[in-house]
Design an enzyme around this catalytic site. Structure first.
Site, PDB file in Angstrom:
ATOM      1  N   TYR A 103       0.861  -1.192   0.000  1.00 36.47           N
ATOM      2  CA  TYR A 103       0.000   0.000   0.000  1.00 36.47           C
ATOM      3  C   TYR A 103       0.889   1.231   0.000  1.00 36.47           C
ATOM      4  O   TYR A 103       1.851   1.299   0.774  1.00 36.47           O
ATOM      5  CB  TYR A 103      -0.896   0.001   1.236  1.00 36.47           C
ATOM      6  CG  TYR A 103      -1.798   1.219   1.356  1.00 36.47           C
ATOM      7  CD1 TYR A 103      -1.549   2.212   2.308  1.00 36.47           C
ATOM      8  CD2 TYR A 103      -2.894   1.393   0.517  1.00 36.47           C
ATOM      9  CE1 TYR A 103      -2.369   3.328   2.425  1.00 36.47           C
ATOM     10  CE2 TYR A 103      -3.730   2.501   0.639  1.00 36.47           C
ATOM     11  CZ  TYR A 103      -3.457   3.462   1.593  1.00 36.47           C
ATOM     12  OH  TYR A 103      -4.276   4.572   1.700  1.00 36.47           O
ATOM     13  N   ASP A 105       9.431   3.007  -0.978  1.00 39.06           N
ATOM     14  CA  ASP A 105       8.416   3.683  -0.166  1.00 39.06           C
ATOM     15  C   ASP A 105       8.762   3.403   1.296  1.00 39.06           C
ATOM     16  O   ASP A 105       8.408   2.363   1.841  1.00 39.06           O
ATOM     17  CB  ASP A 105       7.016   3.158  -0.522  1.00 39.06           C
ATOM     18  CG  ASP A 105       5.961   3.787   0.367  1.00 39.06           C
ATOM     19  OD1 ASP A 105       4.757   3.565   0.107  1.00 39.06           O
ATOM     20  OD2 ASP A 105       6.315   4.505   1.329  1.00 39.06           O
ATOM     21  N   LYS A 146       5.170   9.791   8.191  1.00 34.71           N
ATOM     22  CA  LYS A 146       4.970   9.292   9.552  1.00 34.71           C
ATOM     23  C   LYS A 146       5.996   9.823  10.563  1.00 34.71           C
ATOM     24  O   LYS A 146       5.890  10.945  11.048  1.00 34.71           O
ATOM     25  CB  LYS A 146       4.912   7.756   9.528  1.00 34.71           C
ATOM     26  CG  LYS A 146       3.709   7.214   8.719  1.00 34.71           C
ATOM     27  CD  LYS A 146       3.671   5.705   8.696  1.00 34.71           C
ATOM     28  CE  LYS A 146       2.670   5.196   7.693  1.00 34.71           C
ATOM     29  NZ  LYS A 146       1.301   5.112   8.216  1.00 34.71           N
TER      30      LYS A 146
HETATM   31  P1  KE4 Z   1      -0.739   8.533   4.140  1.00 32.53           P
HETATM   32  O1  KE4 Z   1      -1.273   9.136   2.867  1.00 32.53           O
HETATM   33  O2  KE4 Z   1      -1.789   7.718   4.873  1.00 32.53           O
HETATM   34  O3  KE4 Z   1      -0.008   9.547   5.023  1.00 32.53           O
HETATM   35  O4  KE4 Z   1       0.447   7.496   3.742  1.00 32.53           O
HETATM   36  C1  KE4 Z   1       0.149   6.487   2.801  1.00 32.53           C
HETATM   37  C2  KE4 Z   1       1.158   5.373   2.966  1.00 32.53           C
HETATM   38  C3  KE4 Z   1       2.191   5.273   2.044  1.00 32.53           C
HETATM   39  N1  KE4 Z   1       3.114   4.298   2.132  1.00 32.53           N
HETATM   40  C4  KE4 Z   1       3.072   3.385   3.138  1.00 32.53           C
HETATM   41  C5  KE4 Z   1       4.114   2.314   3.192  1.00 32.53           C
HETATM   42  C6  KE4 Z   1       2.041   3.444   4.118  1.00 32.53           C
HETATM   43  O5  KE4 Z   1       2.001   2.517   5.100  1.00 32.53           O
HETATM   44  C7  KE4 Z   1       1.074   4.458   4.035  1.00 32.53           C
HETATM   45  C8  KE4 Z   1      -0.073   4.578   5.013  1.00 32.53           C
HETATM   46  N2  KE4 Z   1      -0.135   3.600   6.054  1.00 32.53           N
HETATM   47  C9  KE4 Z   1      -1.457   3.311   6.577  1.00 32.53           C
HETATM   48  C10 KE4 Z   1      -1.314   2.213   7.631  1.00 32.53           C
HETATM   49  N3  KE4 Z   1      -0.880   0.990   7.067  1.00 32.53           N
HETATM   50  C11 KE4 Z   1      -2.109   4.539   7.126  1.00 32.53           C
HETATM   51  C12 KE4 Z   1      -3.316   4.277   8.003  1.00 32.53           C
HETATM   52  C13 KE4 Z   1      -4.599   4.688   7.320  1.00 32.53           C
HETATM   53  O6  KE4 Z   1      -4.725   4.507   6.081  1.00 32.53           O
HETATM   54  O7  KE4 Z   1      -5.485   5.179   8.052  1.00 32.53           O
END
Ligand code: KE4
Length: 434
Positions: free
Chosen positions: A149, A244, A272
């Site tokens: 993801y 990523d 993060k």
């Molecule tokens: P955000 O757009 O949510 O800040 O980041 C996206 C993203 C990109 N790359 C990786 C490896 C990620 O894990 C994420 C987002 N992680 C999720 C939890 N697995 C965010 C939690 C959510 O979607 O509410």
């Protein structure tokens, strides 16, 4: 014997109210907790390793806001930095020295990054990195991995992990076929499958986008030689390698996983931890690549709140705490101990559990065999995880509400937390196998 939490009436009422004005009552789907048969527990505050719901219940937190809370919640040094900065104005929409200060910390920690651009979410970071990859190569196709993801930009919501998998919609409505066709898929850890994609599309593959540790289909480490193999394929076909590290960056090691394993991606995405809980993310690369980005080059990308002073202050304070000698050694020791706590508690109840950790990131999988890719992750016992999740919540431990997520520990988690988690896990495993 851990106290069993039974009263969440205020959360239930809050959820009903939220559903009137927020889609599904949440602002990010995975929080709906419907995949684990629960409903959102509304939080009032967080401190150190704990979160507190609006009914006053205390939980040991193993979500850490999905990674950012690496020094524990509301760390006084971070709070003070944000408060002091906020008193000087919340956002300028102009340059400020704090942006340079945070960028300098990151660039000094990650050899593959000469120059970076701050954005406000991991989605923006990966979306911009993919655009940069296409701008640099003039090619259109991107390789990603089933179950990984990278946020919710159209082209990357194809066979996505995390909430997209949790809700069984790894390919989202609204993503057109034309866009999805530009995303080529391979199983994580399957180098021959990636080789095959290059055999078929090599001259049109702009790059490979990979989570160096897959943290959105549980916790899956790269097989020996997998990341090196991706590097070699990109070099052979003049494609670019994008790591990523939104989740693994400054979570698994100072700088990130690439520093730990001495890998050299062309472009890196971060998020993060670098914001410490504020909306901060970034993408970066060697100078010649980044100079393709506006205002220096033809690739456009922009953002009203990019480099926001509050986010910068929070990120600087957080990373300065992470930089302390022994920080990651201690985090790794805690994470390894926690995996053992879970596995031994499961074992005592006759439950098969797999587990792994790197730095302050860890994962458990309800499976009797190791998990190496998305199909293995899907084959885990997610119903049993759901029961475990609910039991742990009632025993005061806050797990991610999906078996497709990683767990996160902080420098604030002490031995008392470990004992509380162990006791809750023993009670919970005993309860779910009855
Ligand atoms: P955000 O757009 O949510 O800040 O980041 C996206 C993203 C990109 N790359 C990786 C490896 C990620 O894990 C994420 C987002 N992680 C999720 C939890 N697995 C965010 C939690 C959510 O979607 O509410």
């Amino acid at each position: 014997m851990p106290k069993v939490i039974v009263n969440r009436t205020l959360s239930e009422a809050a959820f009903k109210l939220a559903q009137r004005v927020l889609v599904g009552g949440v602002n990010s789907p995975v929080r709906a907790a419907s995949a684990v048969g629960g409903q959102p527990v509304f939080l009032d505050r967080a401190q150190g390793p704990f979160v507190y719901d609006i009914d006053g219940n205390e939980y040991v937190d193993l979500v850490g806001s999905w990674g950012p809370a690496i020094v524990g919640h509301a760390h006084p040094v971070v709070v003070e930095a944000v408060q002091a900065t906020a008193s000087k104005g919340l956002s300028f929409g102009a340059c400020c020295p704090l942006e340079t200060e945070l960028a300098q910390i990151i660039v000094s920690a990650i050899p593959s990054i000469d120059v970076l651009r701050f954005v406000n979410s991991g989605t923006e970071a990966t979306m911009s990195a993919v655009r940069l990859c296409r701008a640099a190569t003039g090619r259109s196709k991107i390789v990603k991995f089933l179950g990984c993801y990278h946020g919710h930009s159209d082209g990357l919501l194809v066979a996505a992990g995390s909430g997209a998998t949790t809700f069984g919609i790894p390919d989202s409505a609204g993503v057109t076929r034309e866009i999805a066709e530009l995303t080529l898929l391979a199983p994580f850890n399957d180098l021959p499958a990636v080789q095959q994609l290059f055999d078929l599309h090599g001259s049109d593959i702009a790059g490979i986008l990979v989570e160096p540790i897959a943290g959105n289909m549980g916790y899956i480490e790269p097989a020996q030689g997998f990341l090196d193999g991706l590097r070699q394929l990109c070099d052979r076909h003049s494609s670019l390698l994008i790591f990523d590290e939104v989740m693994t960056g400054f979570r698994t090691a100072w700088g990130g996983y690439q520093v730990l394993v001495n890998a050299r991606p062309d472009i890196t995405c971060l998020g993060k931890v670098i914001g410490g809980g504020m909306p901060v993310a970034a993408y970066g690369a060697r100078r010649e690549l980044m100079e393709l980005v506006s205002p220096l080059g033809p690739m456009y990308q922009a953002g009203t709140l990019s480099g926001n002073p509050l986010g910068m202050a929070s990120g600087i304070a957080t990373l300065n705490l992470c930089k302390k000698p022994g920080f990651y050694d201690s985090l790794q020791a805690s994470a390894s101990q926690l995996v053992e706590v879970f596995i031994s508690a499961a074992d005592s109840a006759g439950v098969s559990l797999q587990g792994g950790s790197c730095g302050g990131m860890l994962g458990i999988a309800f499976s009797s065999t190791e998990v190496h890719d998305y199909s293995d992750a899907q084959a885990c016992d997610h119903q049993l995880f759901a029961s475990f999740y609910r039991a742990m919540l009632d025993h005061g431990v806050w797990l991610p509400p999906s078996g497709y997520e990683a767990l996160f520990i902080s420098s604030a988690h002490d031995q008392e937390c470990m004992e509380r988690i162990g006791a809750a896990a023993r009670e919970s495993f005993a309860a779910i196998v009855k």
